[in-house]
Design a protein around this motif. Structure first.
Motif, PDB file in Angstrom:
ATOM      1  N   VAL A 200       0.868  -1.179   0.000  1.00 33.04           N
ATOM      2  CA  VAL A 200       0.000   0.000   0.000  1.00 33.04           C
ATOM      3  C   VAL A 200       0.909   1.236   0.000  1.00 33.04           C
ATOM      4  N   ILE A 201       0.291   2.386  -0.241  1.00 30.04           N
ATOM      5  CA  ILE A 201       1.061   3.635  -0.299  1.00 30.04           C
ATOM      6  C   ILE A 201       0.670   4.511   0.888  1.00 30.04           C
ATOM      7  N   ILE A 202       1.675   4.977   1.612  1.00 33.44           N
ATOM      8  CA  ILE A 202       1.427   6.015   2.624  1.00 33.44           C
ATOM      9  C   ILE A 202       2.056   7.287   2.076  1.00 33.44           C
ATOM     10  N   ASN A 203       1.225   8.311   1.944  1.00 36.51           N
ATOM     11  CA  ASN A 203       1.629   9.537   1.256  1.00 36.51           C
ATOM     12  C   ASN A 203       1.678  10.703   2.249  1.00 36.51           C
ATOM     13  N   ILE A 204       2.835  11.354   2.307  1.00 34.16           N
ATOM     14  CA  ILE A 204       3.037  12.427   3.284  1.00 34.16           C
ATOM     15  C   ILE A 204       3.000  13.771   2.563  1.00 34.16           C
ATOM     16  N   PRO A 205       1.922  14.522   2.731  1.00 35.06           N
ATOM     17  CA  PRO A 205       1.842  15.800   2.020  1.00 35.06           C
ATOM     18  C   PRO A 205       2.338  16.987   2.859  1.00 35.06           C
ATOM     19  N   THR A 206       3.084  17.878   2.206  1.00 35.02           N
ATOM     20  CA  THR A 206       3.253  19.196   2.831  1.00 35.02           C
ATOM     21  C   THR A 206       2.108  20.032   2.240  1.00 35.02           C
TER      22      THR A 206
END
Ligand code: KIV
Ligand code: ZN
Length: 434
Positions: A200-206
């Motif tokens: 799965v993808i864990i996406n860290i947004p600024t």
């Protein structure tokens, strides 16, 4: 005067390997058709999105966030068209965004029914500001939104025809306590139970960029070390550019352990934009790393981008702007001309020409239009170069200074840039028709 206190990001000690450059490309994901599109004055029509999608495929993106199907009829129909007209190449995965809300997730699954392979990207906002002001919920309640969303994704994926991968974003991560954001991500991962064969993808947004790039890299390092099921997780970053540091943030984030980058062509996107993937990729190229994306014809890509988004690529936009390889000034022109001659004489493979970070030809730009241009700042070298390249006239060494002064004097008085034809006419009037 400046009394207001703004958000201060938490401190982290980071010990990630300090490399001098990014030595392998991340997995690229274009969010042009979603984050880029939602920030346009006039969002793209369905046909425009189809043409943009083809551009992204041609550039070589293997992961493309194509929209937010529950947001509008165009978005929904775009996804349906891609699936029903079989327009998604076998090696390309499309991605759709949804909030972690039941009716939106349900509508999203209707849109992706039958997709050969789609990423379902679910998010909820986790920041202090959003918890307090927008949702009026505490940490546990906000975590529960993420868990419920993750559960519903899992349930609907099992019931829907198609092949699905999951992605979760703690939206507004940049305004969230980092340990809490990781706690929420881990709760989502507990629901999805990823493995290295079913990632799965864990996406860290600024979401709003508010920290210096090295501080963000420290946060990425913390996430990298504290996520559960790390073998089953693709760690993705989604940098925005509010402080003008999106590219630095992405580069340092990759060095700190990220596997994947979400961004857009020329940095289109909300407010100051998403990270510019063209710059990121060509920065790698300029340091000898194949970015795995084809930017060998930047003028063509730019033409399609400007026409479909109705945006303008800034004259000084790295690699793509009209003026980024241009030398007007005499000393720069002279150094470039000498560097080119030296390179040819020495038969150097690697690029050594002063003032040009890369060979403009490698990305489809031309010397005539893009490099040596003449105005009142120019010198003898530039003027002689234009006469030789365009008209085959070799100005003798002894005459170059005189010709140079004569030409730039005309530009100074007219207060205009001189085209090659104009330079030729000045030369002709003085030396041929005289
Ligand atoms: O900037 C952002 O936080 C987003 C999320 C939806 C990933 O675009
Ligand atoms: Zn975004």
């Amino acid at each position: 005067k400046y009394e207001r206190q703004y958000f201060m990001p938490p401190k982290f000690e980071y010990d990630w390997v300090k490399k001098d450059y990014v030595d392998a490309p991340p997995i690229w994901c274009s969010v042009d058709l979603r984050d880029g599109n939602q920030a346009l004055i006039e969002p793209m029509s369905l046909d425009e999105k189809l043409e943009f999608f083809q551009l992204l495929v041609d550039v070589g993106f293997k992961e493309i966030e194509v929209g937010f199907p529950a947001a509008s009829e165009t978005e929904y129909q775009f996804m349906r068209t891609l699936i029903e007209k079989d327009m998604i190449p076998d090696d390309v995965t499309v991605q759709v965004l949804t909030q972690a809300r039941e009716h939106i997730i349900k509508r999203t699954f209707e849109a992706v029914q039958g997709a050969p392979h789609a990423v379902i990207h679910v998010y909820n906002s986790t920041s202090v500001a959003q918890r307090e002001q927008v949702f009026k919920k505490d940490k546990e309640q906000v975590k529960q939104i993420a868990i419920d969303g993750a559960k519903l994704l899992k349930q609907l994926a099992d019931q829907t025809e198609g092949n699905f991968t999951f992605e979760y974003s703690p939206e507004s991560f940049s305004g969230t306590e980092v340990d809490y954001a990781v706690d929420v991500c881990n709760a989502v991962l507990d629901v999805w139970q990823p493995t290295k064969d079913k990632k799965v993808i864990i996406n860290i947004p600024t979401t709003v960029e508010n920290a210096m790039p090295h501080v963000f890299a420290g946060q990425v390092e913390y996430v990298d070390k504290n996520l559960k099921y790390r073998d089953g997780v693709v760690l993705s970053l989604h940098p925005h550019n509010d402080r003008g540091c999106g590219v630095a943030t992405a580069e340092m984030g990759i060095l700190a352990g990220a596997d994947r980058i979400e961004g857009t062509l020329f940095g289109n996107g909300e407010r100051t934009g998403n990270v510019d993937i063209v710059t990121l990729a060509l920065n790698m190229f300029s340091q000898g790393v194949d970015p795995g994306l084809d930017f060998t014809d930047i003028p063509k890509i730019r033409e399609i981008y400007e026409r479909l988004t109705r945006m303008h690529v800034y004259e000084r936009q790295p690699y793509a702007g009209d003026l980024v390889f241009t030398a007007f000034s005499g000393s720069h022109q002279d150094a470039i001309a000498k560097g080119m001659a030296w390179r040819e004489a020495e038969e150097r493979d690697h690029w050594t020409v002063p003032y040009l970070p890369i060979d403009p030809k490698d990305i489809g730009r031309t010397y005539d239009k893009d490099v040596i241009r003449i105005n009142s700042q120019s010198g003898k070298g530039g003027v002689s170069y234009i006469l030789k390249q365009n008209f085959g006239i070799s100005v003798p060494k002894e005459m170059r200074e005189e010709v140079g002064y004569m030409v730039k004097d005309v530009s100074d008085k007219a207060h205009k840039e001189l085209t090659p034809d104009w330079v030729y006419h000045i030369f002709e009037d003085h030396y041929v028709n005289y």
